[in-house]
Design a protein around this motif. Structure first.
Motif, short mmCIF file in Angstrom:
data_model
loop_
_atom_site.label_atom_id
_atom_site.label_comp_id
_atom_site.label_asym_id
_atom_site.label_seq_id
_atom_site.Cartn_x
_atom_site.Cartn_y
_atom_site.Cartn_z
N ILE A 55 0.87 -1.18 0.00
CA ILE A 55 0.00 0.00 0.00
C ILE A 55 0.90 1.23 0.00
O ILE A 55 1.78 1.36 0.86
N GLU A 56 0.69 2.09 -0.98
CA GLU A 56 1.46 3.33 -1.07
C GLU A 56 0.51 4.51 -1.21
O GLU A 56 -0.56 4.38 -1.81
N SER A 57 0.92 5.62 -0.67
CA SER A 57 0.20 6.88 -0.85
C SER A 57 1.23 7.93 -1.21
O SER A 57 2.23 8.09 -0.50
N ASN A 58 1.01 8.61 -2.32
CA ASN A 58 1.97 9.60 -2.82
C ASN A 58 3.37 9.00 -2.94
O ASN A 58 4.37 9.60 -2.52
N LYS A 59 3.43 7.78 -3.44
CA LYS A 59 4.69 7.05 -3.69
C LYS A 59 5.44 6.68 -2.41
O LYS A 59 6.59 6.30 -2.44
N LYS A 60 4.78 6.81 -1.25
CA LYS A 60 5.39 6.45 0.03
C LYS A 60 4.75 5.18 0.56
O LYS A 60 3.53 5.04 0.56
N PHE A 61 5.60 4.27 1.04
CA PHE A 61 5.12 3.01 1.61
C PHE A 61 4.28 3.28 2.85
O PHE A 61 4.67 4.05 3.73
N ILE A 62 3.12 2.62 2.92
CA ILE A 62 2.28 2.70 4.12
C ILE A 62 2.31 1.37 4.86
O ILE A 62 2.55 1.32 6.06
N VAL B 147 -4.84 -8.90 6.77
CA VAL B 147 -3.74 -8.63 7.69
C VAL B 147 -2.94 -7.45 7.14
O VAL B 147 -2.57 -7.46 5.97
N PHE B 148 -2.69 -6.45 7.99
CA PHE B 148 -1.80 -5.35 7.63
C PHE B 148 -0.47 -5.57 8.33
O PHE B 148 -0.43 -5.93 9.51
N LEU B 149 0.63 -5.30 7.60
CA LEU B 149 1.98 -5.43 8.13
C LEU B 149 2.74 -4.12 7.92
O LEU B 149 2.56 -3.48 6.89
N ASP B 150 3.62 -3.79 8.85
CA ASP B 150 4.47 -2.63 8.64
C ASP B 150 5.70 -3.03 7.82
O ASP B 150 5.81 -4.18 7.38
N SER B 151 6.60 -2.12 7.63
CA SER B 151 7.79 -2.38 6.79
C SER B 151 8.71 -3.44 7.39
O SER B 151 9.51 -4.04 6.68
N GLU B 152 8.60 -3.67 8.69
CA GLU B 152 9.41 -4.69 9.37
C GLU B 152 8.69 -6.03 9.42
O GLU B 152 9.14 -6.95 10.11
N LEU B 153 7.55 -6.14 8.73
CA LEU B 153 6.73 -7.35 8.66
C LEU B 153 6.13 -7.73 10.02
O LEU B 153 6.00 -8.90 10.36
N GLY C 145 1.38 -6.93 16.66
CA GLY C 145 2.75 -7.03 17.16
C GLY C 145 3.43 -8.37 16.84
O GLY C 145 4.62 -8.52 17.08
N LYS C 146 2.67 -9.32 16.32
CA LYS C 146 3.26 -10.63 15.99
C LYS C 146 4.11 -10.48 14.73
O LYS C 146 3.84 -9.65 13.87
N ASN C 147 5.15 -11.31 14.64
CA ASN C 147 6.04 -11.25 13.48
C ASN C 147 6.47 -12.65 13.07
O ASN C 147 6.02 -13.63 13.65
N GLN C 148 7.36 -12.70 12.11
CA GLN C 148 7.80 -13.97 11.53
C GLN C 148 8.47 -14.92 12.52
O GLN C 148 8.61 -16.11 12.25
N LYS D 227 5.06 -17.95 9.05
CA LYS D 227 6.14 -18.80 8.54
C LYS D 227 6.48 -18.44 7.10
O LYS D 227 7.65 -18.42 6.71
N SER D 228 5.45 -18.13 6.32
CA SER D 228 5.68 -17.72 4.92
C SER D 228 6.45 -16.42 4.87
O SER D 228 7.34 -16.25 4.03
N LEU D 229 6.12 -15.48 5.77
CA LEU D 229 6.84 -14.21 5.82
C LEU D 229 8.32 -14.44 6.09
O LEU D 229 9.18 -13.78 5.51
N LYS D 230 8.61 -15.39 6.98
CA LYS D 230 10.01 -15.68 7.32
C LYS D 230 10.76 -16.15 6.07
O LYS D 230 11.89 -15.73 5.81
N ILE D 231 10.13 -17.02 5.29
CA ILE D 231 10.75 -17.53 4.07
C ILE D 231 10.93 -16.40 3.06
O ILE D 231 12.00 -16.23 2.46
#
Length: 175
Positions: free
Chosen positions: A68-75, A94-100, A129-132, A164-168
């Protein structure tokens, strides 16, 4: 003869076009607008090579993982999929930030009479707050819901497979 060729070409293009079904697209767009407080944004499909996609525990394609980008910036990243309930499938986001890291989860469409409580914000907050590197376990770090056991277990399994898929994908520098 030209008319038949034109029809075949149109059918071919319609089969090649990917994206969310309209009913889901509207719900996803509303969640993006509400969550990130943006009116104008682009959903950009994240393409995963088929040889890598085959190795992932979750299903990915051109129609369910987006940047998702707005004005060419990652959201954020958005992932849309389905999980089984007792007799049907339900759609979730599911929404994820840049750190997944999971920012938000949302049940978009629940098609059963019972078990819809998994769509409550209060229950879904436990995925924030959950991550890979997290391992989700029903009844341990994921609370049960009386009357929604099948859906809770299914969503927990779906989220585990997604993480697990995100980790891969991260290890292969795709995300």
């Amino acid at each position: 003869m030209r008319f038949k060729q034109a029809i075949l070409i149109l059918i071919g293009f319609s089969l090649l076009s990917f994206g969310l079904p309209k009913n889901l697209e509207k719900k996803v767009n509303k969640e993006i607008t509400d969550t990130f407080e943006v009116e104008n944004f682009d959903l950009i499909s994240v393409i995963i090579p088929s040889e890598i996609e085959k190795t992932l525990p979750s299903r990915f394609g051109e129609d369910n993982l987006f940047k998702i980008e707005s004005n060419k910036k990652f959201i954020a990243y958005a992932y849309v999929s389905q999980a089984p309930s007792k007799t049907a499938l339900f759609d979730y986001l599911v929404f994820l930030d840049s750190e997944l890291v999971v920012i938000k989860t949302k049940v978009l469409i629940y098609r059963e009479e019972y078990g819809g409580e998994i769509g409550s914000r209060r229950w879904l907050k436990q995925f924030m707050g959950k991550n890979q590197n997290d391992d989700l376990k029903y009844g341990e770090n994921i609370i049960a819901i009386s009357g929604a056991t099948i859906s809770v277990r299914s969503f927990t399994d779906a989220m585990n497979n997604f993480l697990k898929s995100l980790k891969i994908l991260h290890s292969k520098n795709i995300l």
